[in-house]
Design an enzyme around this catalytic site. Structure first.
Site, PDB file in Angstrom:
ATOM      1  N   GLN A 103      42.407  41.895  28.512  1.00 27.16           N
ATOM      2  CA  GLN A 103      41.698  42.017  29.794  1.00 27.16           C
ATOM      3  C   GLN A 103      40.540  42.991  29.647  1.00 27.16           C
ATOM      4  O   GLN A 103      39.778  43.193  30.578  1.00 27.16           O
ATOM      5  CB  GLN A 103      42.648  42.552  30.867  1.00 27.16           C
ATOM      6  N   HIS A 121      38.240  38.783  30.561  1.00 25.96           N
ATOM      7  CA  HIS A 121      37.337  39.339  31.569  1.00 25.96           C
ATOM      8  C   HIS A 121      35.935  39.572  31.033  1.00 25.96           C
ATOM      9  O   HIS A 121      35.205  40.425  31.541  1.00 25.96           O
ATOM     10  CB  HIS A 121      37.933  40.635  32.145  1.00 25.96           C
ATOM     11  N   CYS A 132      18.265  32.233  34.676  1.00 23.62           N
ATOM     12  CA  CYS A 132      17.998  31.244  33.614  1.00 23.62           C
ATOM     13  C   CYS A 132      19.150  31.103  32.625  1.00 23.62           C
ATOM     14  O   CYS A 132      19.091  30.293  31.713  1.00 23.62           O
ATOM     15  CB  CYS A 132      16.699  31.584  32.873  1.00 23.62           C
ATOM     16  N   CYS A 153      14.696  40.206  33.429  1.00 24.76           N
ATOM     17  CA  CYS A 153      15.054  39.289  32.339  1.00 24.76           C
ATOM     18  C   CYS A 153      13.855  39.114  31.411  1.00 24.76           C
ATOM     19  O   CYS A 153      12.772  38.707  31.864  1.00 24.76           O
ATOM     20  CB  CYS A 153      15.471  37.940  32.923  1.00 24.76           C
ATOM     21  N   CYS A 156      12.776  35.143  31.717  1.00 25.98           N
ATOM     22  CA  CYS A 156      12.187  34.521  32.919  1.00 25.98           C
ATOM     23  C   CYS A 156      11.679  35.535  33.937  1.00 25.98           C
ATOM     24  O   CYS A 156      11.131  35.154  34.973  1.00 25.98           O
ATOM     25  CB  CYS A 156      13.207  33.576  33.575  1.00 25.98           C
ATOM     26  N   SER A 195      49.003  47.513  30.209  1.00 28.52           N
ATOM     27  CA  SER A 195      48.525  46.775  31.381  1.00 28.52           C
ATOM     28  C   SER A 195      49.468  47.003  32.559  1.00 28.52           C
ATOM     29  O   SER A 195      50.689  46.966  32.397  1.00 28.52           O
ATOM     30  CB  SER A 195      48.430  45.281  31.083  1.00 28.52           C
ATOM     31  N   ALA A 221      52.520  53.070  29.860  1.00 31.16           N
ATOM     32  CA  ALA A 221      52.811  54.457  30.257  1.00 31.16           C
ATOM     33  C   ALA A 221      53.617  54.521  31.555  1.00 31.16           C
ATOM     34  O   ALA A 221      54.301  55.507  31.808  1.00 31.16           O
ATOM     35  CB  ALA A 221      51.502  55.230  30.405  1.00 31.16           C
ATOM     36  N   ALA A 238      50.545  54.022  23.847  1.00 30.32           N
ATOM     37  CA  ALA A 238      50.358  52.924  22.910  1.00 30.32           C
ATOM     38  C   ALA A 238      49.942  53.426  21.522  1.00 30.32           C
ATOM     39  O   ALA A 238      50.374  52.890  20.504  1.00 30.32           O
ATOM     40  CB  ALA A 238      49.301  51.961  23.444  1.00 30.32           C
TER      41      ALA A 238
HETATM   42  P1  NAD Z   1      45.008  48.935  34.652  1.00 32.42           P
HETATM   43  O1  NAD Z   1      43.971  50.015  34.703  1.00 32.42           O
HETATM   44  O2  NAD Z   1      45.351  48.191  35.873  1.00 32.42           O
HETATM   45  O3  NAD Z   1      46.379  49.523  34.079  1.00 32.42           O
HETATM   46  C1  NAD Z   1      46.441  50.233  32.912  1.00 32.42           C
HETATM   47  C2  NAD Z   1      47.895  50.569  32.600  1.00 32.42           C
HETATM   48  O4  NAD Z   1      47.893  51.261  31.359  1.00 32.42           O
HETATM   49  C3  NAD Z   1      48.563  51.481  33.628  1.00 32.42           C
HETATM   50  O5  NAD Z   1      49.760  50.865  34.075  1.00 32.42           O
HETATM   51  C4  NAD Z   1      48.855  52.768  32.838  1.00 32.42           C
HETATM   52  O6  NAD Z   1      50.133  53.306  33.130  1.00 32.42           O
HETATM   53  C5  NAD Z   1      48.828  52.302  31.410  1.00 32.42           C
HETATM   54  N1  NAD Z   1      48.384  53.318  30.444  1.00 32.42           N
HETATM   55  C6  NAD Z   1      47.466  54.297  30.610  1.00 32.42           C
HETATM   56  N2  NAD Z   1      47.303  54.996  29.468  1.00 32.42           N
HETATM   57  C7  NAD Z   1      48.135  54.429  28.549  1.00 32.42           C
HETATM   58  C8  NAD Z   1      48.407  54.695  27.178  1.00 32.42           C
HETATM   59  N3  NAD Z   1      47.795  55.686  26.498  1.00 32.42           N
HETATM   60  N4  NAD Z   1      49.329  53.918  26.533  1.00 32.42           N
HETATM   61  C9  NAD Z   1      49.974  52.908  27.204  1.00 32.42           C
HETATM   62  N5  NAD Z   1      49.737  52.628  28.507  1.00 32.42           N
HETATM   63  C10 NAD Z   1      48.830  53.357  29.165  1.00 32.42           C
HETATM   64  O7  NAD Z   1      44.523  47.983  33.534  1.00 32.42           O
HETATM   65  P2  NAD Z   1      44.670  46.441  33.389  1.00 32.42           P
HETATM   66  O8  NAD Z   1      46.065  46.017  33.713  1.00 32.42           O
HETATM   67  O9  NAD Z   1      44.086  46.130  32.089  1.00 32.42           O
HETATM   68  O10 NAD Z   1      43.738  45.784  34.505  1.00 32.42           O
HETATM   69  C11 NAD Z   1      42.592  46.358  35.028  1.00 32.42           C
HETATM   70  C12 NAD Z   1      41.325  45.594  34.893  1.00 32.42           C
HETATM   71  O11 NAD Z   1      40.363  46.556  34.560  1.00 32.42           O
HETATM   72  C13 NAD Z   1      41.237  44.601  33.843  1.00 32.42           C
HETATM   73  O12 NAD Z   1      40.672  43.529  34.468  1.00 32.42           O
HETATM   74  C14 NAD Z   1      40.245  45.111  32.808  1.00 32.42           C
HETATM   75  O13 NAD Z   1      39.268  44.121  32.573  1.00 32.42           O
HETATM   76  C15 NAD Z   1      39.527  46.196  33.477  1.00 32.42           C
HETATM   77  N6  NAD Z   1      39.289  47.433  32.686  1.00 32.42           N
HETATM   78  C16 NAD Z   1      38.874  47.378  31.387  1.00 32.42           C
HETATM   79  C17 NAD Z   1      38.663  48.551  30.675  1.00 32.42           C
HETATM   80  C18 NAD Z   1      38.255  48.452  29.227  1.00 32.42           C
HETATM   81  O14 NAD Z   1      37.607  47.492  28.838  1.00 32.42           O
HETATM   82  N7  NAD Z   1      38.653  49.426  28.414  1.00 32.42           N
HETATM   83  C19 NAD Z   1      38.838  49.801  31.276  1.00 32.42           C
HETATM   84  C20 NAD Z   1      39.238  49.826  32.628  1.00 32.42           C
HETATM   85  C21 NAD Z   1      39.466  48.620  33.313  1.00 32.42           C
HETATM   86 ZN    ZN Z   2      16.245  34.866  33.014  1.00 35.20          ZN
END
Ligand code: NAD
Ligand code: ZN
Length: 252
Positions: A103, A121, A132, A153, A156, A195, A221, A238
């Site tokens: 995600q 995402h 465009c 852009c 365009c 997640s 977490a 993680a």
């Molecule tokens: P979320 O922010 O909803 O949840 C993150 C989860 O990770 C929480 O439940 C938290 O307890 C847990 N967490 C935090 N630190 C941790 C660690 N060190 N180890 C293990 N777990 C840990 O995230 P989501 O479920 O991915 O959904 C949120 C949306 O936000 C997604 O659509 C994503 O695209 C976007 N997002 C992306 C980024 C990125 O690209 N790094 C950052 C923030 C949000």
């Molecule tokens: Zn354009």
């Protein structure tokens, strides 16, 4: 590491060693130890901002300059993969993981060496013109944005350059969703990392995997709504737990 957690690490290692098709499903939590804040949960961005205002497609279309001026001030480009990203890349290299469904939009799985990465995402490293439809590398548009905010852009002249990240109010990229669904149906183990499992339709992926008899291993977490369906549940960081699992498999 407590003996309870050590036992669960051993269970996760055994599950992955036996798997014929293990797939990872990752969220913002896997990048938290790279210094990228999560949205939900402790310290999450959504405890400070209203997501429907800052990350909604309608707000963006009404005034893209808000996004690009925020980006100019706050966008970080120095984030590095952490041991959790590296552990998943190692599992794939050793033939123990078929792919990563993420995600996240940060590109850190690819930077760590993961080859099959499905971005549900989109990506913050690519920009698309909503007029465009030409795509550009983010670094080029960031450079334009430093000269003139919001950037126009280069193809365009249009005013609506948008990162390819999926905003609220937008559909998920169809091809990525289909590929993720096919992987989830074929998986016998789904390794869920960092997640909250609260964002749909993405959270439909673990549900689909479970309905098709995959064992779920959840590393997060905080508790998630899927915890009671997990074969192995690991609450913690993680960046510590995933490398421990890889070591326990003898793949470290
Ligand atoms: P979320 O922010 O909803 O949840 C993150 C989860 O990770 C929480 O439940 C938290 O307890 C847990 N967490 C935090 N630190 C941790 C660690 N060190 N180890 C293990 N777990 C840990 O995230 P989501 O479920 O991915 O959904 C949120 C949306 O936000 C997604 O659509 C994503 O695209 C976007 N997002 C992306 C980024 C990125 O690209 N790094 C950052 C923030 C949000
Ligand atoms: Zn354009």
């Amino acid at each position: 590491m407590s003996t309870l957690i050590e036992a669960a690490v051993g269970d996760a290692a055994a599950l992955l060693s036996r798997a014929r098709s293990a797939v990872a499903f990752t969220g913002a939590g896997i990048s938290q130890e790279s210094g990228i804040p999560v949205y939900r949960g402790e310290g999450g961005l959504w405890t400070k901002f209203d997501p429907y205002k800052v990350a909604h497609i309608d707000t963006f279309r009404a005034d893209p300059s808000q996004y690009w001026s925020y980006s100019r001030e706050h966008r970080r480009t120095d984030a590095r993969p952490n041991p959790a990203h590296e552990a998943l890349a190692a599992l794939e290299r050793h033939g123990k993981l078929s792919g990563v469904i993420t995600q996240n939009t940060d590109g850190l799985h690819q930077k760590a060496g993961s080859r099959r990465v499905i971005e549900l995402h989109g990506s913050s490293h690519a920009v698309v013109c909503l007029d465009c439809e030409t795509r550009f590398p983010r670094v080029d548009i960031d450079a334009l944005n430093r000269e003139h905010c919001p950037p126009n852009c280069p193809a365009c002249g249009g005013r609506f350059l948008k990162p390819t990240v999926v905003m609220f109010g937008e559909a998920l990229p169809g091809e990525a969703l289909l590929e993720a669904q096919a992987l989830a149906i074929a998986a016998d183990v789904l390794l869920i990392v960092g997640s909250s499992l609260q964002v749909y339709p993405a959270a439909g992926i673990p549900r689909l995997a479970r309905e098709n008899r995959a064992d779920l291993c959840i590393i997060n977490a905080e508790p998630t709504p899927f915890d009671s369906f997990a074969a192995v549940l690991l609450q913690g960081k993680a960046g510590e737990l995933l490398p421990a699992i890889v070591r326990a498999m003898g793949e470290g």
